[in-house]
Design a protein around this motif. Structure first.
Motif, PDB file in Angstrom:
ATOM      1  N   ARG A 111      -1.110  -3.645   9.140  1.00 31.96           N
ATOM      2  CA  ARG A 111      -2.299  -2.977   8.618  1.00 31.96           C
ATOM      3  C   ARG A 111      -2.706  -3.616   7.301  1.00 31.96           C
ATOM      4  O   ARG A 111      -2.007  -4.500   6.788  1.00 31.96           O
ATOM      5  CB  ARG A 111      -2.054  -1.485   8.441  1.00 31.96           C
ATOM      6  N   ALA A 112      -3.834  -3.176   6.743  1.00 25.15           N
ATOM      7  CA  ALA A 112      -4.285  -3.721   5.474  1.00 25.15           C
ATOM      8  C   ALA A 112      -3.341  -3.265   4.358  1.00 25.15           C
ATOM      9  O   ALA A 112      -2.914  -2.111   4.338  1.00 25.15           O
ATOM     10  CB  ALA A 112      -5.711  -3.264   5.170  1.00 25.15           C
ATOM     11  N   PRO A 113      -2.972  -4.169   3.441  1.00 21.98           N
ATOM     12  CA  PRO A 113      -2.101  -3.778   2.335  1.00 21.98           C
ATOM     13  C   PRO A 113      -2.718  -2.636   1.517  1.00 21.98           C
ATOM     14  O   PRO A 113      -3.927  -2.630   1.255  1.00 21.98           O
ATOM     15  CB  PRO A 113      -2.010  -5.054   1.491  1.00 21.98           C
ATOM     16  N   THR A 114      -1.883  -1.682   1.162  1.00 21.21           N
ATOM     17  CA  THR A 114      -2.351  -0.520   0.392  1.00 21.21           C
ATOM     18  C   THR A 114      -1.777  -0.474  -1.009  1.00 21.21           C
ATOM     19  O   THR A 114      -2.291   0.218  -1.875  1.00 21.21           O
ATOM     20  CB  THR A 114      -1.949   0.786   1.102  1.00 21.21           C
ATOM     21  N   GLY A 115      -0.657  -1.180  -1.239  1.00 24.95           N
ATOM     22  CA  GLY A 115      -0.010  -1.118  -2.552  1.00 24.95           C
ATOM     23  C   GLY A 115       0.986   0.012  -2.671  1.00 24.95           C
ATOM     24  O   GLY A 115       1.683   0.132  -3.676  1.00 24.95           O
ATOM     25  N   PHE A 116       1.098   0.835  -1.607  1.00 27.49           N
ATOM     26  CA  PHE A 116       2.060   1.942  -1.631  1.00 27.49           C
ATOM     27  C   PHE A 116       3.214   1.641  -0.688  1.00 27.49           C
ATOM     28  O   PHE A 116       3.005   1.300   0.471  1.00 27.49           O
ATOM     29  CB  PHE A 116       1.396   3.256  -1.211  1.00 27.49           C
ATOM     30  N   TYR A 117       4.433   1.785  -1.204  1.00 26.77           N
ATOM     31  CA  TYR A 117       5.645   1.516  -0.430  1.00 26.77           C
ATOM     32  C   TYR A 117       6.090   2.799   0.258  1.00 26.77           C
ATOM     33  O   TYR A 117       6.718   3.656  -0.328  1.00 26.77           O
ATOM     34  CB  TYR A 117       6.747   1.028  -1.386  1.00 26.77           C
ATOM     35  N   GLY A 118       5.741   2.922   1.530  1.00 27.69           N
ATOM     36  CA  GLY A 118       6.123   4.099   2.304  1.00 27.69           C
ATOM     37  C   GLY A 118       7.007   3.724   3.479  1.00 27.69           C
ATOM     38  O   GLY A 118       7.593   2.632   3.520  1.00 27.69           O
ATOM     39  N   SER A 119       7.094   4.614   4.452  1.00 29.44           N
ATOM     40  CA  SER A 119       7.990   4.411   5.592  1.00 29.44           C
ATOM     41  C   SER A 119       7.589   3.195   6.434  1.00 29.44           C
ATOM     42  O   SER A 119       8.455   2.515   6.996  1.00 29.44           O
ATOM     43  CB  SER A 119       8.018   5.669   6.454  1.00 29.44           C
ATOM     44  N   ILE A 120       6.291   2.920   6.513  1.00 35.04           N
ATOM     45  CA  ILE A 120       5.830   1.777   7.308  1.00 35.04           C
ATOM     46  C   ILE A 120       6.272   0.474   6.657  1.00 35.04           C
ATOM     47  O   ILE A 120       6.745  -0.448   7.330  1.00 35.04           O
ATOM     48  CB  ILE A 120       4.296   1.824   7.472  1.00 35.04           C
ATOM     49  N   THR A 121       6.139   0.390   5.339  1.00 35.96           N
ATOM     50  CA  THR A 121       6.582  -0.802   4.608  1.00 35.96           C
ATOM     51  C   THR A 121       8.091  -0.954   4.702  1.00 35.96           C
ATOM     52  O   THR A 121       8.608  -2.057   4.923  1.00 35.96           O
ATOM     53  CB  THR A 121       6.154  -0.716   3.141  1.00 35.96           C
ATOM     54  N   ALA A 122       8.819   0.158   4.542  1.00 31.17           N
ATOM     55  CA  ALA A 122      10.284   0.115   4.617  1.00 31.17           C
ATOM     56  C   ALA A 122      10.742  -0.377   5.992  1.00 31.17           C
ATOM     57  O   ALA A 122      11.709  -1.152   6.100  1.00 31.17           O
ATOM     58  CB  ALA A 122      10.864   1.493   4.328  1.00 31.17           C
ATOM     59  N   LYS A 123      10.059   0.051   7.044  1.00 32.92           N
ATOM     60  CA  LYS A 123      10.400  -0.385   8.391  1.00 32.92           C
ATOM     61  C   LYS A 123      10.179  -1.883   8.544  1.00 32.92           C
ATOM     62  O   LYS A 123      10.977  -2.593   9.170  1.00 32.92           O
ATOM     63  CB  LYS A 123       9.556   0.385   9.412  1.00 32.92           C
ATOM     64  N   GLY A 124       9.075  -2.396   7.964  1.00 28.82           N
ATOM     65  CA  GLY A 124       8.791  -3.826   8.024  1.00 28.82           C
ATOM     66  C   GLY A 124       9.831  -4.642   7.275  1.00 28.82           C
ATOM     67  O   GLY A 124      10.291  -5.680   7.757  1.00 28.82           O
ATOM     68  N   VAL A 125      10.223  -4.158   6.103  1.00 27.05           N
ATOM     69  CA  VAL A 125      11.241  -4.847   5.296  1.00 27.05           C
ATOM     70  C   VAL A 125      12.570  -4.858   6.038  1.00 27.05           C
ATOM     71  O   VAL A 125      13.264  -5.881   6.106  1.00 27.05           O
ATOM     72  CB  VAL A 125      11.402  -4.170   3.920  1.00 27.05           C
ATOM     73  N   SER A 126      12.926  -3.719   6.619  1.00 28.37           N
ATOM     74  CA  SER A 126      14.185  -3.616   7.361  1.00 28.37           C
ATOM     75  C   SER A 126      14.208  -4.593   8.534  1.00 28.37           C
ATOM     76  O   SER A 126      15.224  -5.254   8.803  1.00 28.37           O
ATOM     77  CB  SER A 126      14.381  -2.178   7.860  1.00 28.37           C
ATOM     78  N   GLY A 127      13.085  -4.703   9.252  1.00 29.94           N
ATOM     79  CA  GLY A 127      12.996  -5.642  10.370  1.00 29.94           C
ATOM     80  C   GLY A 127      13.152  -7.080   9.914  1.00 29.94           C
ATOM     81  O   GLY A 127      13.843  -7.883  10.563  1.00 29.94           O
ATOM     82  N   PHE A 128      12.522  -7.414   8.795  1.00 28.58           N
ATOM     83  CA  PHE A 128      12.642  -8.767   8.239  1.00 28.58           C
ATOM     84  C   PHE A 128      14.083  -9.043   7.848  1.00 28.58           C
ATOM     85  O   PHE A 128      14.611 -10.138   8.105  1.00 28.58           O
ATOM     86  CB  PHE A 128      11.719  -8.888   7.018  1.00 28.58           C
ATOM     87  N   GLN A 129      14.743  -8.073   7.215  1.00 31.45           N
ATOM     88  CA  GLN A 129      16.130  -8.255   6.775  1.00 31.45           C
ATOM     89  C   GLN A 129      17.073  -8.450   7.960  1.00 31.45           C
ATOM     90  O   GLN A 129      17.950  -9.316   7.935  1.00 31.45           O
ATOM     91  CB  GLN A 129      16.563  -7.047   5.931  1.00 31.45           C
TER      92      GLN A 129
END
Length: 292
Positions: A111-129
């Motif tokens: 999605r478009a970047p929002t600047g807020f670190y929520g569950s969607i961002t955390a899921k993306g980071v976890s997948g990358f890791q």
């Protein structure tokens, strides 16, 4: 004399035991745990025996065994990593926006970047890791950040703040029944829903840190197709008020500057045509849910 002395000693010993028990009970009942030094409620501790140390005799220093006294160090697992966390759930800043844009380049953020670190961002980071064999914490430490920097390019201005419509968040459970304006702060979207079905959706913008948009469940109290703020003296076309002076309304500033600006607490919409159609459908009394 000897018998009297024995009786006196027995009375004093019984009084000492009673005083110790009363003191423990008071600590457990006091604010914040009473005395503050006990680690657990007294009711779970064994009653003092006749061999308990008296107040005049200091207790022996606790040993390193598991059965040590209340001053013994609690056993806890050693930390698995001492890496400093750079970004985590709940953060909101421009570095998070860059993180989201870089994750999007690798298809870990859709999605478009929002600047807020929520569950969607955390899921993306976890997948990358996970893909890189890193601890899948969902938070960004220095190792994760450097690995991401090495695999992506510096985001352009359009990648950081695209003009495309934001992807809808998963609807909050409170939005699944009836007529609801379902507003997500994480995806920065408004979904007009009827009985769990999305009728229309649009991008939205919220208040700043100093004038935040309230979260919770509300109802549309009143509507005004043409309205000017009595506090800030700015136009608020197609206003639908749901919490005091906070309303969903069109914002020319949002249309022009996007997420470079913020509202004074209202939910700004930048697509005037979509909001005009929505305004005609929403009724006074319809539910409004603002959530992360």
């Amino acid at each position: 004399m000897k018998r009297s002395s024995v009786i006196r000693r027995a009375v004093l010993a019984a009084a000492a035991v009673a005083l110790v028990a009363t003191g423990c009970t008071a600590q457990a009942a006091g604010p914040g745990g009473g005395g503050g030094t006990s680690k657990a409620p007294v009711t779970s501790a064994p009653a003092p025996s006749s061999t308990s140390p008296s107040s005049s005799a200091p207790a022996p220093a606790p040993s390193g065994s598991a059965s040590g006294g209340s001053d013994a160090k609690p056993s806890s697992p050693a930390p698995t990593s001492s890496a400093k966390v750079l970004m985590k759930d709940g953060d909101e800043n421009e570095q998070v926006r860059e993180l989201q844009a870089r994750l999007r380049q690798l298809d870990y953020f859709d999605r478009a970047p929002t600047g807020f670190y929520g569950s969607i961002t955390a899921k993306g980071v976890s997948g990358f890791q996970k893909k890189r064999g890193l601890p899948a914490t969902g938070s960004v430490d220095e190792t994760t950040w450097q690995r991401l920097l090495g695999m992506t390019k510096k985001p352009t201005a359009d990648e950081l703040k695209p003009s495309t419509t934001n992807k809808l968040d998963t609807p909050d459970a409170r939005c699944m029944k009836g007529r609801v304006l379902c507003i997500s702060k994480e995806s920065r979207t408004l979904a007009w829903m009827i009985d769990g079905q999305v009728v229309s959706s649009m991008d939205v913008r919220f208040g700043s840190e100093n004038t935040p948009t309230r979260e919770g469940t509300f109802a549309v109290g009143w509507k005004a197709k043409e309205w000017t703020s009595t506090i800030y003296h700015t136009p608020m076309p197609y206003a639908m008020f749901f919490s005091g002076g906070q309303a969903v309304h069109y914002s020319a500033d949002f249309a022009a500057r996007g997420y470079n600006g913020a509202s004074h607490g209202c939910v700004n919409v930048r697509d005037k045509a979509k909001l005009s159609a929505l305004f005609d459908q929403v009724k006074v009394g319809d539910k409004v849910v603002v959530h992360w």
